[in-house]
Design an enzyme around this catalytic site. Structure first.
Site, PDB file in Angstrom:
ATOM      1  N   GLU A 181      41.949  43.497  38.390  1.00 53.89           N
ATOM      2  CA  GLU A 181      41.871  42.942  37.044  1.00 53.89           C
ATOM      3  C   GLU A 181      40.453  42.453  36.772  1.00 53.89           C
ATOM      4  OE1 GLU A 181      45.988  41.605  35.528  1.00 53.89           O
ATOM      5  OE2 GLU A 181      45.131  39.963  36.662  1.00 53.89           O
ATOM      6  N   HIS A 234      45.508  35.300  40.980  1.00 48.66           N
ATOM      7  CA  HIS A 234      45.116  35.700  39.623  1.00 48.66           C
ATOM      8  C   HIS A 234      43.799  35.003  39.271  1.00 48.66           C
ATOM      9  CE1 HIS A 234      45.068  36.086  35.282  1.00 48.66           C
ATOM     10  NE2 HIS A 234      45.905  37.092  35.429  1.00 48.66           N
TER      11      HIS A 234
HETATM   12  P1  PGA Z   1      46.158  40.781  29.528  1.00 52.46           P
HETATM   13  O1  PGA Z   1      46.360  39.959  30.893  1.00 52.46           O
HETATM   14  O2  PGA Z   1      47.028  42.013  29.625  1.00 52.46           O
HETATM   15  O3  PGA Z   1      46.624  39.834  28.441  1.00 52.46           O
HETATM   16  O4  PGA Z   1      44.711  41.119  29.433  1.00 52.46           O
HETATM   17  C1  PGA Z   1      46.447  40.606  32.133  1.00 52.46           C
HETATM   18  C2  PGA Z   1      46.612  39.594  33.246  1.00 52.46           C
HETATM   19  O5  PGA Z   1      45.945  38.561  33.226  1.00 52.46           O
HETATM   20  O6  PGA Z   1      47.421  39.789  34.191  1.00 52.46           O
END
Ligand code: PGA
Length: 249
Positions: A165, A95
């Site tokens: 992401e 992540h």
């Molecule tokens: P968010 O986070 O939906 O709060 O933007 C997504 C993530 O970091 O997995």
């Protein structure tokens, strides 16, 4: 057809009282079509209790990180085997908050993916560009290099998940446009196809970054988007279940 996965990442949120949210999500899933997988990754401290609370439901429980080795002198760390022992089925690795806060390199993340396979967990491997990388036109290069470095060769023949992401969209309320998501997801599918021939069409590719009930239908309708990795909107059962509903409608 890839079965979608709707995954919640609770980050550093969740106390014992939050087991009610786990139960509400589990119960809510029973009332919706069984056409997607569903997962919550609470903090380590809640995994065992959450797995018990979700036991008779379709909700899976996972972790947000793991160590590379099974056990030993690593104070404060948690292994993939421990997560599996506590009832976890998945683990998020790489992540952007771990890459940034803990200096995790692609090589470390690849070793964590290996650890997940060793323990029988499904890894969710995260990639994503920063705002400055996007603005300087490096998005595809960054994603390609993160995929190359973070997915070990041993992933061939194994079940794993990739999450795109964009760092600038995480927790900011800024969402990537449908065109931006489509471009990157298509590229990820192409890269997986070159690297793991015959297997690429089995790997779910999730979008993550400010996904919420209002934008989930259009994001989940994009080709090569096979679900979501959801932070903020996974903390409320109703919001999370609405996103699940969008994935099966
Ligand atoms: P968010 O986070 O939906 O709060 O933007 C997504 C993530 O970091 O997995």
């Amino acid at each position: 057809m890839i079965r979608p996965l709707i995954a919640g990442n609770w980050k550093m949120n969740g106390l014992e009282a939050w087991l009610e949210v786990i139960e509400a999500i589990g119960d809510g899933l029973n009332k919706q079509p069984d056409a997607a997988d569903c997962l919550i990754c609470p903090p380590f401290t809640m995994i065992a209790a959450a797995a018990k609370a979700a036991d008779k439901t379709r909700l899976n429980i996972g972790a947000q990180d793991c160590h590379t080795v099974a056990n030993g002198a690593h104070t404060g760390d948690i292994s993939a085997e421990m997560i599996a022992d506590a009832g976890g089925k998945y683990v998020i690795v790489g992540h952007s908050e771990r890459r940034a806060d803990h200096g995790e390199s692609d090589a470390t993340i690849a070793a964590k993916v290996e650890a997940a396979f060793r323990a029988g967990l499904t890894p969710i491997i995260c990639v994503g560009e920063t705002l400055s990388e996007r603005e300087s036109g490096e998005t595809i290069a960054v994603i390609s290099s993160q995929l190359a470095g973070s997915i070990p060769a041993s992933a061939f023949g194994q079940h794993f998940v990739v999450a795109y992401e964009p760092v600038w969209a995480i927790g900011t309320g800024k969402v990537a446009s449908v065109e931006q998501v489509e471009e990157v997801h298509d590229k990820i599918r192409e890269i997986l196809g070159e690297r793991f021939p015959g297997q690429a069409n089995e790997t779910p590719i999730l979008y993550g970054g400010s996904m919420k009930p209002s934008n989930a239908p259009e994001l989940l309708a994009v080709g090569n988007v096979n679900g979501g990795l959801i932070g903020g909107a996974s903390l409320k059962a109703d919001d999370f279940l609405s996103i699940y509903a969008a994935s099966v409608s």
